[in-house]
Every structure is written in structure tokens, then in C-alpha cells.
Design a protein around this motif. Structure first.
Motif, PDB file in Angstrom:
ATOM      1  N   GLY A  27       0.795  -1.220   0.000  1.00 44.70           N
ATOM      2  CA  GLY A  27       0.000   0.000   0.000  1.00 44.70           C
ATOM      3  C   GLY A  27       0.833   1.278   0.000  1.00 44.70           C
ATOM      4  O   GLY A  27       0.453   2.277  -0.611  1.00 44.70           O
ATOM      5  N   ARG A 231      -0.196  -8.883   0.207  1.00 41.28           N
ATOM      6  CA  ARG A 231       1.072  -9.568   0.452  1.00 41.28           C
ATOM      7  C   ARG A 231       0.799 -10.763   1.353  1.00 41.28           C
ATOM      8  O   ARG A 231       0.109 -10.632   2.373  1.00 41.28           O
ATOM      9  CB  ARG A 231       2.050  -8.581   1.101  1.00 41.28           C
ATOM     10  N   LYS A 236      -1.271 -10.766   7.532  1.00 43.78           N
ATOM     11  CA  LYS A 236      -2.472 -10.552   6.702  1.00 43.78           C
ATOM     12  C   LYS A 236      -3.480 -11.693   6.851  1.00 43.78           C
ATOM     13  O   LYS A 236      -4.598 -11.598   6.357  1.00 43.78           O
ATOM     14  CB  LYS A 236      -2.082 -10.423   5.233  1.00 43.78           C
ATOM     15  N   CYS A 297      -0.700  -8.687  -9.528  1.00 48.80           N
ATOM     16  CA  CYS A 297      -0.991  -8.148 -10.864  1.00 48.80           C
ATOM     17  C   CYS A 297      -1.186  -6.635 -10.795  1.00 48.80           C
ATOM     18  O   CYS A 297      -1.467  -6.084  -9.724  1.00 48.80           O
ATOM     19  CB  CYS A 297      -2.223  -8.826 -11.442  1.00 48.80           C
ATOM     20  N   GLN A 299      -2.947  -2.960 -11.167  1.00 51.51           N
ATOM     21  CA  GLN A 299      -4.257  -2.611 -10.606  1.00 51.51           C
ATOM     22  C   GLN A 299      -5.411  -2.700 -11.612  1.00 51.51           C
ATOM     23  O   GLN A 299      -6.535  -2.979 -11.209  1.00 51.51           O
ATOM     24  CB  GLN A 299      -4.186  -1.228  -9.970  1.00 51.51           C
ATOM     25  N   LEU A 323      -5.866  -0.372   1.931  1.00 54.91           N
ATOM     26  CA  LEU A 323      -6.320   0.151   0.634  1.00 54.91           C
ATOM     27  C   LEU A 323      -7.188  -0.860  -0.104  1.00 54.91           C
ATOM     28  O   LEU A 323      -8.138  -0.489  -0.807  1.00 54.91           O
ATOM     29  CB  LEU A 323      -5.102   0.499  -0.246  1.00 54.91           C
ATOM     30  N   GLU A 327     -10.570  -0.222  -2.392  1.00 58.27           N
ATOM     31  CA  GLU A 327     -10.580  -0.558  -3.820  1.00 58.27           C
ATOM     32  C   GLU A 327     -11.700  -1.559  -4.128  1.00 58.27           C
ATOM     33  O   GLU A 327     -12.426  -1.411  -5.120  1.00 58.27           O
ATOM     34  CB  GLU A 327      -9.217  -1.150  -4.215  1.00 58.27           C
TER      35      GLU A 327
HETATM   36  N1  UDP Z   1      -1.877  -4.682  -5.032  1.00 57.42           N
HETATM   37  C1  UDP Z   1      -1.635  -4.688  -6.388  1.00 57.42           C
HETATM   38  N2  UDP Z   1      -1.564  -5.903  -7.016  1.00 57.42           N
HETATM   39  C2  UDP Z   1      -1.724  -7.083  -6.355  1.00 57.42           C
HETATM   40  C3  UDP Z   1      -1.981  -7.055  -4.965  1.00 57.42           C
HETATM   41  C4  UDP Z   1      -2.057  -5.838  -4.332  1.00 57.42           C
HETATM   42  O1  UDP Z   1      -1.493  -3.647  -7.039  1.00 57.42           O
HETATM   43  O2  UDP Z   1      -1.643  -8.126  -6.992  1.00 57.42           O
HETATM   44  C5  UDP Z   1      -2.010  -3.367  -4.336  1.00 57.42           C
HETATM   45  C6  UDP Z   1      -3.448  -3.090  -3.973  1.00 57.42           C
HETATM   46  O3  UDP Z   1      -4.135  -2.565  -5.087  1.00 57.42           O
HETATM   47  C7  UDP Z   1      -3.301  -2.101  -2.820  1.00 57.42           C
HETATM   48  C8  UDP Z   1      -1.939  -2.456  -2.211  1.00 57.42           C
HETATM   49  O4  UDP Z   1      -1.310  -3.375  -3.117  1.00 57.42           O
HETATM   50  O5  UDP Z   1      -3.310  -0.797  -3.302  1.00 57.42           O
HETATM   51  C9  UDP Z   1      -2.059  -3.102  -0.853  1.00 57.42           C
HETATM   52  O6  UDP Z   1      -2.355  -2.099   0.068  1.00 57.42           O
HETATM   53  P1  UDP Z   1      -2.992  -2.387   1.490  1.00 57.42           P
HETATM   54  O7  UDP Z   1      -3.117  -1.063   2.176  1.00 57.42           O
HETATM   55  O8  UDP Z   1      -4.245  -3.169   1.375  1.00 57.42           O
HETATM   56  O9  UDP Z   1      -1.950  -3.316   2.227  1.00 57.42           O
HETATM   57  P2  UDP Z   1      -0.392  -3.095   2.589  1.00 57.42           P
HETATM   58  O10 UDP Z   1       0.384  -3.697   1.477  1.00 57.42           O
HETATM   59  O11 UDP Z   1      -0.155  -1.626   2.727  1.00 57.42           O
HETATM   60  O12 UDP Z   1      -0.185  -3.825   3.856  1.00 57.42           O
END
Ligand code: UDP
Length: 418
Positions: A27, A231, A236, A297, A299, A323, A327
Motif C-alpha cells: 500500500g 502480500r 495478513k 498483478c 491494478q 487500501l 478498492e
Molecule cells: N496490489 C496490487 N496488485 C496485487 C496485490 C495488491 O497492485 O496483486 C495493491 C493493492 O491494489 C493495494 C496495495 O497493493 O493498493 C495493498 O495495500 P494495502 O493497504 O491493502 O496493504 P499493505 O500492502 O499496505 O499492507
């Protein structure tokens, strides 16, 4: 217009060029990119300083006009675990200061550092450049250590002390939620006047409801799709979804033909040393046939996963915001999440999703089964989810941050001239 011209953003341990959803990219990377782009649209130039991690990358990469990623040589190009980065902070900081001095001294109006390691570099830059330091923690070690998942190691004392130093030297701290602002005050003794609460967002033009996602992803139209995105690491708790799915199938074997549990993301944190753990768990629980593991992948593709899902499940032990929750809702998919941290803001309990206390898979199975069994309720939640997510856009985040920057610059100017 803020009157600011140039921002130095510091992101030591993870680059905005990386694919989020695996390793250390998540994120925070999305936050930095989305905010920087919007600042550039508002006429504010952003340079993001990050560690140079590959020989293949040039020293400077333009992300979009007005936003550049500047690679700072510090430590080896090859894999360097985040835990080893404190040993390279002096190199990073010296190089950051050298780049600015060699290029155009006095270039930046403000520094915004992300995560405590960057705050350490920002601390020195603040002193050398004579401009304010705004800092976002993203996660707090003291909070994380009170909600560890089984098998996770506590954050070291060095990080706790490092965060304290950043709190002590920063002109402004940016918290994602009011709860984080209170934690900064109560756990790190931050002055409440020093802390600004700025909600992160989602790209509301990319994450929208849209038909056809199941067809595009090769999923049957009549499937029941439960989605985990992020992740893959114990914090998580994707295992909670796998265990909940196993329970749902025990209670309702007829569901097996239709259930799809999609897990989108790659190993991260302590999950890196056990990349096959989730797959082994699914095999042990006899649900491997319903689980679909997908690599991280971009967004645009991720938006289709949200649209294809009936529910997105976020059982995290700790989450400074989440996030993924916003989303998913922006795509019209309700969220079932653990009632922790920012998820309590990102999800409107009972309206746009359901918040669950704790991590008992039986509770998740019960709530998920109840939701998929009442399509009318799910539809109402989907509408409410889109409305709720509409309140979180990156434009608002960037505008509010520019206000915080302007306040910090004004306060510093007044302090210097007093
Ligand atoms: N994300 C992405 N592709 C993926 C998995 C996750 O672009 O295959 C992005 C997702 O769209 C989000 C971010 O990774 O914007 C994860 O943010 P989040 O705040 O949920 O978790 P963090 O990684 O900050 O713990």
C-alpha cells in the motif's frame, strides 16, 4: 495552490517502480505513486528517493511528467533484506545529501518521508536543507507488536527507538486515521498539534463496478467467489480465509462445485521463507481444488478480481488502513474484514461490509455463508460499498497533504524569523 514547488519524497526500502502485492511492495508504494501523480497535476514537482536495487535501472526514472524516481546508491544491488537496511542508512543519507548538493542546493521546499527508515534520512536532510520534515509511519512497531500473528517475530527495539527519534524530530506527522493519531500521541508522546490525520484513498476512476469480469478471468458466472488480495504473510492472515472456506464446505458440501477462493498476491515478510505454506494448508484441509492462487498483478487487472468477487475478505491481524478494502468497495464488492486498525474506517460495518472481532475461521465462515445465502443483502451492501468508497479518493489525500505541507512551511518560516 499551495505555493510549494518541489517535494522530496523519501522511500528507502521500497520503490514506486515495484509491483505492489509482494515482497516489501504494498500500500505504501501505491500511496506514494498516486499522491505524487496528483501533486504533479497540481503543479508541484515530486522527486522520490529510493534505494538503487538493480544495475538495470538508470539513476533517474521519470514516472510521469513532474514525478521522478531517483535511485540512491546504498548497499548492494542484489537482494538485501529489509532487516539489514539500518546498516546502510548512513550510506543512503550521505548519498541523498550529495545528490542534492551536486545538483541544485535549496531545490526542495519540503521533505515527506515514508516508514521509519526514510524518516531517519529525512531527519538529516531536514537539518542540512533547512526545510520541514513531514513523516508518515504507515505502520507503528509498538502497535504491530501487540497484534502479532503466530509465527511472526516482534519488531526489534532498534525500530521502536528509530520511530521515536523520527517523532521527536519531524515537523509534522501524517496519520492515516484518528486512531493512529491517538497512538502516535499515547505511545510515542507526539504532540497532538504535530499530527495531521489524512485518509488515504483509491483510484476511483480505475476501481469502478463493471460487468464481464468473470468472463474475462475465466470464472463461471454462477461461481461463489471469495477473494483475498495482498502480500502473503501471517500478519495478513490469508490462512483464516482458507480455513473458513474449509468450514463452509464441511457445513455445505453442495457449495464445492461453485466455490472459488482466489488469492492474489505474493510472499512477503516472514511468509517469504515459507512460500508454499498456504498451498500446503489448503491441501491439508482438502480445499486445494477450490483455491486459485494468482501472482500479484497490476491494478487494472486487479479491478477485475474485485468485480468478479462476491466478497473480499481481509482477516489481517493489524492494518494501518487497508487500501484493498476501499478498492474492493469502489468496485462494488463488499468486504468482510477483521475489526482492526484502519479497516474500522475503511469498511462501514453492517452497511458496506462486515467487521469481525478476532480471527476465528468459524466466525468468518458463518458471516460469509450468511452473506452469500442472502443475495438481496449482498446487493444492498454492494451499493453501499460504492457509496462508502466514494468518500476516499487520492485527489482529496493529495489536496490535504499539500495543506499540511504549507502549514509546516509556514510554521518553520515563522519560527526562523521569530
Ligand atoms: N496490489 C496490487 N496488485 C496485487 C496485490 C495488491 O497492485 O496483486 C495493491 C493493492 O491494489 C493495494 C496495495 O497493493 O493498493 C495493498 O495495500 P494495502 O493497504 O491493502 O496493504 P499493505 O500492502 O499496505 O499492507
Amino acid at each position: 495552490m499551495s505555493g510549494l514547488a518541489r517535494v522530496a519524497t523519501i522511500s528507502v526500502h521500497t520503490s514506486p517502480l515495484e509491483q505492489p502485492g509482494t515482497g516489501d511492495a504494498g500500500g505504501m508504494n501505491v500511496y506514494i505513486v498516486e499522491v505524487a501523480k496528483r501533486m504533479a497535476e497540481r503543479g508541484v514537482e515530486v522527486d522520490v528517493f529510493t534505494r538503487h536495487t538493480s544495475r538495470a535501472l538508470p539513476p533517474v526514472v521519470e514516472l510521469v511528467p513532474g514525478v521522478s524516481v531517483r535511485h540512491v546508491a546504498a548497499g548492494p544491488f542484489e537482494d538485501l533484506d529489509k532487516s539489514e537496511l539500518p546498516g546502510h542508512m548512513c550510506a543512503f543519507t550521505s548519498e541523498l545529501l550529495r545528490i542534492e548538493a551536486a545538483r541544485d542546493p535549496g531545490h526542495y521546499d519540503i521533505i515527506h518521508s515514508h516508514y521509519w527508515l526514510s524518516g531517519q534520512a529525512g531527519w538529516a536532510a531536514r537539518q542540512r536543507w533547512g526545510v520541514p520534515l513531514v513523516h508518515s509511519m504507515h505502520t507503528l512497531a509498538k502497535v504491530k507488536n501487540t497484534s502479532l500473528a503466530t509465527g511472526d517475530t516482534p519488531e526489534p527495539l532498534g525500530r521502536v527507538l528509530g520511530e521515536q527519534q523520527v517523532v521527536d524530530c519531524a515537523d509534522r506527522l501524517v496519520a492515516n486515521t484518528a486512531e493512529e493519531a491517538r497512538e502516535l500521541a499515547s505511545l510515542y508522546d507526539a504532540d497532538p498539534g504535530q499530527v495531521a490525520t489524512v485518509a488515504p484513498g483509491a483510484d476511483l476512476s480505475r476501481f469502478t463496478p463493471q460487468d464481464g469480469a468473470r468472463r474475462r478471468l475465466g470464472l463461471p458466472e454462477n461461481a461463489v467467489v471469495l477473494l483475498f488480495v495482498g502480500r502473503i504473510q501471517p500478519l495478513k492472515a490469508p490462512d483464516v480465509l482458507i480455513r473458513a472456506a474449509a468450514r463452509m464446505l464441511e457445513d455445505d458440501p453442495g457449495l464445492r462445485d461453485r466455490l472459488v477462493v482466489a488469492v492474489v498476491g505474493g510472499p512477503s515478510g516472514s511468509g517469504r521463507s515459507r512460500p508454499e505454506e498456504l498451498r500446503s494448508l489448503a491441501a491439508r484441509l482438502c480445499v486445494l481444488d477450490v483455491v486459485r492462487f494468482e501472482p500479484p498483478c497490476p491494478q487494472d487487472e486487479l479491478a477485475d478480481w474485485y468485480r468478479a468477487a462476491d466478497v473480499t475478505v481481509i482477516p489481517s491481524h493489524s492494518e494501518s488502513f487497508g487500501l484493498v478494502a476501499v478498492e474492493s468497495q469502489a468496485c462494488g464488492t463488499p468486504v468482510v474484514a477483521a475489526s482492526v486498525g484502519g479497516l474500522r474506517i475503511a469498511v462501514r460495518d453492517g452497511r458496506s461490509g462486515v467487521l469481525i472481532d478476532g480471527h476465528d475461521p468459524a466466525d468468518y465462515a458463518r458471516v460469509l455463508h450468511g452473506l452469500i445465502g442472502t443475495p438481496g443483502r449482498l446487493r444492498a451492501m454492494s451499493d453501499a460499498a460504492v457509496r462508502h468508497a466514494g468518500g476516499f479518493g487520492w485527489d482529496a489525500t493529495a489536496d490535504r497533504l499539500l495543506e499540511v505541507y504549507a502549514e509546516a512551511v509556514e510554521a518553520r518560516t515563522m519560527a526562523v524569523s521569530a
